[in-house]
Design a protein around this motif. Structure first.
Motif, mmCIF file in Angstrom:
data_model
loop_
_atom_site.group_PDB
_atom_site.id
_atom_site.type_symbol
_atom_site.label_atom_id
_atom_site.label_comp_id
_atom_site.label_asym_id
_atom_site.label_seq_id
_atom_site.Cartn_x
_atom_site.Cartn_y
_atom_site.Cartn_z
ATOM 1 N N LEU A 197 0.837 -1.202 0.000
ATOM 2 C CA LEU A 197 0.000 0.000 0.000
ATOM 3 C C LEU A 197 0.873 1.254 0.000
ATOM 4 O O LEU A 197 0.602 2.226 -0.718
ATOM 5 C CB LEU A 197 -0.922 -0.012 1.219
ATOM 6 N N ALA A 198 1.947 1.232 0.800
ATOM 7 C CA ALA A 198 2.841 2.387 0.875
ATOM 8 C C ALA A 198 3.530 2.638 -0.459
ATOM 9 O O ALA A 198 3.688 3.787 -0.887
ATOM 10 C CB ALA A 198 3.878 2.175 1.977
ATOM 11 N N ALA A 199 3.953 1.562 -1.128
ATOM 12 C CA ALA A 199 4.603 1.726 -2.433
ATOM 13 C C ALA A 199 3.644 2.356 -3.441
ATOM 14 O O ALA A 199 4.046 3.165 -4.282
ATOM 15 C CB ALA A 199 5.103 0.374 -2.941
ATOM 16 N N GLN A 200 2.371 1.985 -3.350
ATOM 17 C CA GLN A 200 1.363 2.538 -4.261
ATOM 18 C C GLN A 200 1.227 4.047 -4.061
ATOM 19 O O GLN A 200 1.269 4.823 -5.026
ATOM 20 C CB GLN A 200 0.020 1.858 -4.019
ATOM 21 N N VAL A 201 1.087 4.495 -2.809
ATOM 22 C CA VAL A 201 0.879 5.924 -2.580
ATOM 23 C C VAL A 201 2.187 6.706 -2.674
ATOM 24 O O VAL A 201 2.170 7.908 -2.974
ATOM 25 C CB VAL A 201 0.189 6.180 -1.223
ATOM 26 N N ALA A 202 3.333 6.040 -2.457
ATOM 27 C CA ALA A 202 4.630 6.734 -2.536
ATOM 28 C C ALA A 202 4.912 7.259 -3.933
ATOM 29 O O ALA A 202 5.702 8.194 -4.097
ATOM 30 C CB ALA A 202 5.756 5.805 -2.092
ATOM 31 N N ALA A 203 4.279 6.664 -4.928
ATOM 32 C CA ALA A 203 4.485 7.094 -6.311
ATOM 33 C C ALA A 203 3.599 8.282 -6.692
ATOM 34 O O ALA A 203 3.670 8.790 -7.802
ATOM 35 C CB ALA A 203 4.205 5.931 -7.269
ATOM 36 N N GLY A 204 2.773 8.750 -5.749
ATOM 37 C CA GLY A 204 1.824 9.806 -6.057
ATOM 38 C C GLY A 204 2.419 11.207 -5.992
ATOM 39 O O GLY A 204 3.600 11.392 -5.673
ATOM 40 N N PRO A 205 1.596 12.226 -6.287
ATOM 41 C CA PRO A 205 2.039 13.627 -6.282
ATOM 42 C C PRO A 205 2.201 14.153 -4.853
ATOM 43 O O PRO A 205 1.228 14.265 -4.113
ATOM 44 C CB PRO A 205 0.918 14.349 -7.029
ATOM 45 N N GLU A 206 3.410 14.477 -4.466
ATOM 46 C CA GLU A 206 3.730 14.780 -3.074
ATOM 47 C C GLU A 206 2.934 15.962 -2.514
ATOM 48 O O GLU A 206 2.347 15.877 -1.442
ATOM 49 C CB GLU A 206 5.231 15.051 -2.948
ATOM 50 N N ARG A 207 2.913 17.079 -3.247
ATOM 51 C CA ARG A 207 2.225 18.264 -2.736
ATOM 52 C C ARG A 207 0.719 18.055 -2.680
ATOM 53 O O ARG A 207 0.055 18.466 -1.721
ATOM 54 C CB ARG A 207 2.553 19.477 -3.601
ATOM 55 N N ALA A 208 0.160 17.416 -3.697
ATOM 56 C CA ALA A 208 -1.282 17.153 -3.698
ATOM 57 C C ALA A 208 -1.656 16.229 -2.552
ATOM 58 O O ALA A 208 -2.677 16.430 -1.878
ATOM 59 C CB ALA A 208 -1.710 16.554 -5.040
#
Length: 267
Positions: A197-208
């Motif tokens: 789950l963390a790997a999935q969200v870690a690839a997302g837009p940091e500021r958003a």
């Protein structure tokens, strides 16, 4: 990296922080407070880290405060006891305000302040047989670490009161049914599922994602009018970012977005 009270390691863009006091079922210590607070401060500024997983060594998440240390505090003046407690509360605030996603991976016990630490995270992955408890009443104490605030987001007043007055042990399965656990796993699988789950969200837009975290926290206290205002403010700011340019561009070009390149450039 291993230190007294905490072990840290990287799994790609995910930082794993593990409570390392297995002889005491990962009871909290001043060393843990200091090490975890510093690790979060460092991770917030590290563009290579997109998410954090918080877990425990030896088959337990955290059994709460060290009762031997708590027993000694009765000898201290009231204000000094309060100052010592703020070490825990500062850590809870650091988890709540951390700008990147934090996921708790819970096996075994998450009791007392350990339950508070788990619920302070943005998401929670737990084994079916994990044990959560607001155990303070059993030793003549009252909840701290935000336990009552976090549980109140999921429980009626009556159920919250029952759990706090009885110190009843609640399984990971029941916590999932109550809505406090995002993903329920078989015993021994909480960390691997939390990492996925963390790997999935870690690839997302940091500021958003930082803005999304802020909106989600505020949603439980705000009126609709207040939340609409907060959402509008975040949306108009997000529209004018390299993240939204990349995300919208990737959608229109039918390709996966790559937000990691923006972090490397510091955008």
């Amino acid at each position: 990296m291993e230190g007294q009270g905490l072990i840290s390691r990287s799994e790609g863009a995910v930082l794993v922080l593990s409570n390392n006091n297995p002889q005491a079922r990962n009871a909290l210590s001043p060393e843990f407070y200091t090490a975890l607070g510093q690790a979060l401060e460092d991770a917030a500024c590290d563009p290579g880290i997109g998410a954090v997983v918080l877990t425990g060594e030896g088959g337990h998440f955290c059994s709460g405060g060290d009762l031997r240390q708590l027993a000694k505090r009765r000898e201290l003046p009231l204000q000094e006891r309060r100052a010592r407690l703020e070490g825990l509360h500062d850590l809870i605030r650091a988890l709540r305000d951390f700008p990147k996603p934090v996921i708790a991976a819970v096996e075994g016990a998450a009791a007392g302040a350990g339950l508070s630490l788990a619920l302070a995270c943005d998401m929670l992955v737990a084994a079916r047989d994990a044990v959560f408890s607001v155990a303070y009443v059993k030793v003549g104490l009252t909840p701290d670490g935000g336990a009552t605030a976090f549980l109140a987001e999921h429980l009626s007043r009556q159920v919250l009161t029952e759990l706090c007055l009885t110190g009843e042990r609640v399984s990971g399965e029941r916590m999932h049914a109550l809505g406090a656990v995002n993903r329920l796993t078989e015993p021994g699988q909480a960390l691997s599922q939390a990492l996925a789950l963390a790997a999935q969200v870690a690839a997302g837009p940091e500021r958003a994602m930082a803005r999304i975290k802020t909106l989600c926290r505020a949603a439980y206290a705000n009126t609709l009018t207040q939340q609409l205002e907060a959402e509008a403010e975040c949306m108009v700011r997000s529209q004018d970012t390299d993240e939204s340019r990349e995300g919208i561009g990737a959608f229109l070009e039918k390709r996966p977005p790559d937000y990691t390149k923006l972090r490397r450039r510091g955008n």
